[in-house]
Design a protein around this motif. Structure first.
Motif, PDB file in Angstrom:
ATOM      1  N   SER A 288       9.328  -1.804  -3.665  1.00 23.21           N
ATOM      2  CA  SER A 288      10.028  -1.516  -2.405  1.00 23.21           C
ATOM      3  C   SER A 288       9.679  -0.131  -1.874  1.00 23.21           C
ATOM      4  O   SER A 288       9.377   0.034  -0.682  1.00 23.21           O
ATOM      5  N   ILE A 289       9.718   0.868  -2.743  1.00 21.96           N
ATOM      6  CA  ILE A 289       9.426   2.231  -2.300  1.00 21.96           C
ATOM      7  C   ILE A 289       7.979   2.348  -1.837  1.00 21.96           C
ATOM      8  O   ILE A 289       7.691   2.938  -0.786  1.00 21.96           O
ATOM      9  N   SER A 290       7.057   1.774  -2.583  1.00 22.67           N
ATOM     10  CA  SER A 290       5.638   1.899  -2.241  1.00 22.67           C
ATOM     11  C   SER A 290       5.326   1.264  -0.889  1.00 22.67           C
ATOM     12  O   SER A 290       4.650   1.862  -0.041  1.00 22.67           O
ATOM     13  N   VAL A 291       5.828   0.050  -0.669  1.00 22.72           N
ATOM     14  CA  VAL A 291       5.517  -0.634   0.591  1.00 22.72           C
ATOM     15  C   VAL A 291       6.287  -0.014   1.746  1.00 22.72           C
ATOM     16  O   VAL A 291       5.774   0.056   2.874  1.00 22.72           O
ATOM     17  N   ASN A 390       2.995   8.633  -4.572  1.00 20.79           N
ATOM     18  CA  ASN A 390       3.750   9.767  -5.110  1.00 20.79           C
ATOM     19  C   ASN A 390       4.871  10.145  -4.140  1.00 20.79           C
ATOM     20  O   ASN A 390       4.624  10.575  -3.015  1.00 20.79           O
ATOM     21  N   VAL A 391       6.105   9.996  -4.587  1.00 17.86           N
ATOM     22  CA  VAL A 391       7.240  10.179  -3.687  1.00 17.86           C
ATOM     23  C   VAL A 391       7.484  11.640  -3.332  1.00 17.86           C
ATOM     24  O   VAL A 391       8.324  11.926  -2.467  1.00 17.86           O
ATOM     25  N   LYS A 392       6.766  12.561  -3.965  1.00 19.43           N
ATOM     26  CA  LYS A 392       6.960  13.977  -3.616  1.00 19.43           C
ATOM     27  C   LYS A 392       6.386  14.282  -2.238  1.00 19.43           C
ATOM     28  O   LYS A 392       6.747  15.296  -1.622  1.00 19.43           O
ATOM     29  N   TYR A 393       5.492  13.415  -1.746  1.00 15.41           N
ATOM     30  CA  TYR A 393       4.927  13.615  -0.417  1.00 15.41           C
ATOM     31  C   TYR A 393       5.807  12.951   0.632  1.00 15.41           C
ATOM     32  O   TYR A 393       6.188  11.790   0.495  1.00 15.41           O
ATOM     33  N   SER A 409     -10.324  -8.184   5.591  1.00 16.47           N
ATOM     34  CA  SER A 409     -10.883  -8.109   4.234  1.00 16.47           C
ATOM     35  C   SER A 409     -10.523  -6.813   3.517  1.00 16.47           C
ATOM     36  O   SER A 409     -10.850  -6.645   2.343  1.00 16.47           O
ATOM     37  N   LEU A 410      -9.863  -5.901   4.207  1.00 14.19           N
ATOM     38  CA  LEU A 410      -9.512  -4.611   3.604  1.00 14.19           C
ATOM     39  C   LEU A 410      -8.222  -4.734   2.799  1.00 14.19           C
ATOM     40  O   LEU A 410      -7.324  -5.490   3.148  1.00 14.19           O
ATOM     41  N   ASP A 411      -8.115  -3.955   1.719  1.00 17.42           N
ATOM     42  CA  ASP A 411      -6.913  -4.018   0.899  1.00 17.42           C
ATOM     43  C   ASP A 411      -6.656  -2.662   0.261  1.00 17.42           C
ATOM     44  O   ASP A 411      -7.585  -1.934  -0.089  1.00 17.42           O
ATOM     45  N   PHE A 412      -5.364  -2.360   0.093  1.00 13.51           N
ATOM     46  CA  PHE A 412      -4.958  -1.071  -0.466  1.00 13.51           C
ATOM     47  C   PHE A 412      -4.688  -1.157  -1.967  1.00 13.51           C
ATOM     48  O   PHE A 412      -5.236  -0.392  -2.759  1.00 13.51           O
ATOM     49  N   VAL A 413      -3.849  -2.096  -2.372  1.00 15.66           N
ATOM     50  CA  VAL A 413      -3.386  -2.155  -3.766  1.00 15.66           C
ATOM     51  C   VAL A 413      -4.537  -2.469  -4.722  1.00 15.66           C
ATOM     52  O   VAL A 413      -4.704  -1.806  -5.747  1.00 15.66           O
ATOM     53  N   ASN A 469       1.072  -2.638  -8.619  1.00 14.94           N
ATOM     54  CA  ASN A 469       1.824  -1.578  -7.962  1.00 14.94           C
ATOM     55  C   ASN A 469       2.631  -0.779  -8.975  1.00 14.94           C
ATOM     56  O   ASN A 469       2.729   0.457  -8.875  1.00 14.94           O
ATOM     57  N   TYR A 470       3.195  -1.469  -9.973  1.00 10.40           N
ATOM     58  CA  TYR A 470       4.011  -0.759 -10.956  1.00 10.40           C
ATOM     59  C   TYR A 470       3.169   0.217 -11.779  1.00 10.40           C
ATOM     60  O   TYR A 470       3.587   1.361 -12.027  1.00 10.40           O
ATOM     61  N   LEU A 471       2.003  -0.223 -12.188  1.00  7.98           N
ATOM     62  CA  LEU A 471       1.108   0.677 -12.934  1.00  7.98           C
ATOM     63  C   LEU A 471       0.802   1.928 -12.128  1.00  7.98           C
ATOM     64  O   LEU A 471       0.815   3.055 -12.652  1.00  7.98           O
ATOM     65  N   LEU A 472       0.516   1.748 -10.837  1.00  7.26           N
ATOM     66  CA  LEU A 472       0.149   2.870  -9.977  1.00  7.26           C
ATOM     67  C   LEU A 472       1.356   3.758  -9.674  1.00  7.26           C
ATOM     68  O   LEU A 472       1.240   4.987  -9.630  1.00  7.26           O
ATOM     69  N   PHE A 473       2.513   3.133  -9.469  1.00  4.95           N
ATOM     70  CA  PHE A 473       3.729   3.879  -9.183  1.00  4.95           C
ATOM     71  C   PHE A 473       4.081   4.811 -10.340  1.00  4.95           C
ATOM     72  O   PHE A 473       4.392   5.988 -10.135  1.00  4.95           O
ATOM     73  N   VAL A 474       4.014   4.297 -11.560  1.00  2.00           N
ATOM     74  CA  VAL A 474       4.309   5.132 -12.730  1.00  2.00           C
ATOM     75  C   VAL A 474       3.233   6.207 -12.912  1.00  2.00           C
ATOM     76  O   VAL A 474       3.529   7.365 -13.229  1.00  2.00           O
TER      77      VAL A 474
END
Length: 530
Positions: A288-291, A390-393, A409-413, A469-474
């Motif tokens: 939720s936070i990431s998106v 990174n939530v500090k930004y 065709s572009l993707d972020f995650v 997303n969880y791996l990247l979030f942590v």
């Protein structure tokens, strides 16, 4: 981010002090008193962009408001959320005059809504029978909208109608209507959010001025698609609010209930269940936070990832709530005694997977993009991944102008995963890579995105996106999150829970004591006003 939570937790009444009136209003199906008090006190300024003189900053700011409000009362959070939903078409494609007038209405504590659905057609918006017709040189609106939140109490609404050139959105200022031009449909009785104004409106020869139309006539579905990218994502705040209260009830009960000479939390099975429930919340929060941050920092990816959030976060929180029901036993079913909010949260949360596109609708949106998703699996574009994760930004202020209908065709995650974790040898990363290859084969075997196989493949895609997303979030918030939640064992447990794979792990009781001690059920050390 923490300062937003601190602000709203101080602004809103203590959660426990509200329980009696929240339950009373729900029992009598009355609009929530505490919500009306907040609205009268100017809460709606937070859904007005800064560019219009309001207090809306990034979408993550509004997400925080919704989460803090929902953990007190989901009905209240949804009522305020519907005001924002009805406002989004104006903020995105409205004229300067429409934005000015809507701002005035909201600043005067007037509710707003988005009127899309009709009884005969449900989510099939292209079959709309509310029509705009040119009659003797006048543009007249006729027809009926049904099952619309805030339809009666609202002072304004954005209405979908079928015009001569196609689906068209219309801004309705109800204060300017004559009595004979409209009538309200009686409030519908609902299973949950019983106090919400779920009603409707019927138009009869309502003459429309030229400045009533939002954006270009005939292009409403594009505006709605962009609107839903934001609103679907923000629905996760309601889920996390319900998760906070139901999980808090469960751990408070397990820490005090004595059976067979010991408290429930001493029993291994209860500890395992509580840990799994927490894992679902952690996965939901990270996604939720990431998106939510993507909405302003990487908006061109929202068309797909908003559908993932809306499909999968309520789904995971439903699972978390079911676990907490098992822990509470008969008490979860009672409308009185120690935990009366639990049964209300169960009923209220069940509606979140329905509106702003049901789970089925959102999974079909994902399935319709399988040809692009096949390319996404190997994406390796370079973006500022840390800025999003990174939530500090700080996120930038919302204006809606950069939302796209597709990223093609572009993707972020997957770009982040393929770029940043290519050399990562941890077993959990290999576990996700294996799931990606399985997903690839599933997609190759889907020839019709309306089939059940397509639905299950979309759900598998949601799991994988959530796991990545969880791996990247942590990874990017390692220094900010609670130490017990950043260990490899904890990450492995959450990933396995997301992927519905077995993993035997229990959090230490200190983790649950932290939450019992008036802290948000979160990765972060955030105090709450209980």
């Amino acid at each position: 981010m923490n300062e937003f939570y601190e602000y709203f937790e101080k602004k809103f009444s203590k959660r426990r002090n509200l329980i009696d009136i929240v339950v009373e209003d729900d029992e009598s199906s009355d609009f929530p008193r505490e919500a009306q008090n907040l609205i009268d006190d100017g809460l709606l300024k937070f859904i007005v962009p800064i560019s219009q003189g309001g207090e809306l900053k990034g979408i993550d700011h509004l997400f925080t408001l919704g989460r803090c409000l929902a953990r007190r009362n989901v009905t209240s959070a949804i009522a305020v959320g519907q005001c924002f939903l009805g406002s989004l078409p104006i903020w995105i494609h409205g004229s300067d005059e429409q934005k000015k007038r809507l701002t005035e209405i909201l600043f005067e504590s007037g509710l707003n809504c988005l009127a899309l659905t009709e009884k005969e057609h449900g989510s099939d918006l292209s079959a709309c029978e509310v029509i705009v017709k040119d009659t003797n040189g006048k543009r007249l609106l006729n027809g009926q909208k049904w099952c619309i939140n805030n339809a009666t109490k609202g002072k304004a609404m954005s209405v979908l109608a079928m015009g001569e050139v196609g689906p068209t959105l219309i801004f309705i200022d109800k204060e300017k209507l004559k009595e004979e031009q409209f009538s309200n449909i009686e409030k519908l009785r609902t299973h949950g959010i019983k106090g919400a104004d779920i009603s409707g409106i019927k138009f009869k020869d309502l003459e429309l001025a030229d400045d009533s139309f939002i954006g270009r006539e005939g292009r409403a579905l594009e505006t709605i698609a962009r609107t839903m990218q934001i609103s679907r994502t923000l629905c996760s705040a309601f889920s996390l609010g319900a998760a906070d209260t139901t999980f808090r009830d469960a751990i408070n009960f397990s820490g005090t209930r004595v059976l067979y000479g010991e408290t429930l939390n001493k029993r291994g099975s209860v500890r395992s269940l509580t840990s799994k429930a927490l894992a679902y919340i952690l996965a939901s929060e990270a996604t939720s936070i990431s998106v939510t941050r993507m909405a302003t920092l990487a908006p061109k990816f929202m068309a797909l990832y908003s559908a993932v959030v809306k499909s999968f976060v309520p789904y995971m929180i439903d699972k978390q709530i079911d676990i907490c029901k098992e822990i509470l036993g008969a008490r979860y079913y009672l409308r009185e005694d120690d935990y009366p909010m639990f049964q209300k949260m169960v009923r209220d949360h069940s509606v979140i997977s329905l509106f702003d596109g049901s789970m089925g609708v959102n999974l079909s949106i994902i399935a319709s993009k399988f040809n692009n998703i096949k390319k996404h699996l190997d994406a390796d574009e370079e973006y500022d991944f840390e800025e999003v994760y990174n939530v500090k930004y700080e996120s930038i202020h919302f204006d809606g102008s950069t939302l796209k209908l597709s990223s093609r065709s572009l993707d972020f995650v997957f770009s982040a995963f393929n770029t940043l974790m290519e050399e990562d040898t941890r077993g959990v990363v290999f576990q996700v890579k294996t799931e990606i290859e399985t997903l690839r084969s599933y997609i190759e075997n889907v020839n019709d995105y309306t089939t059940y196989m397509a639905r299950e493949t979309s759900l598998r895609y949601c799991r994988i996106v959530t796991a990545i997303n969880y791996l990247l979030f942590v990874k990017f918030n390692q220094e900010s999150i609670l130490p017990a939640l950043s260990t490899d064992d904890s990450v492995q447990f959450v990933i396995s829970t997301i992927l519905e794979q077995s993993c035997d792990y229990q959090y230490d009781e200190e983790v649950f004591n932290h939450y019992r001690d008036n802290h948000l059920i979160s990765h972060f050390n955030i105090g709450v006003s209980e």
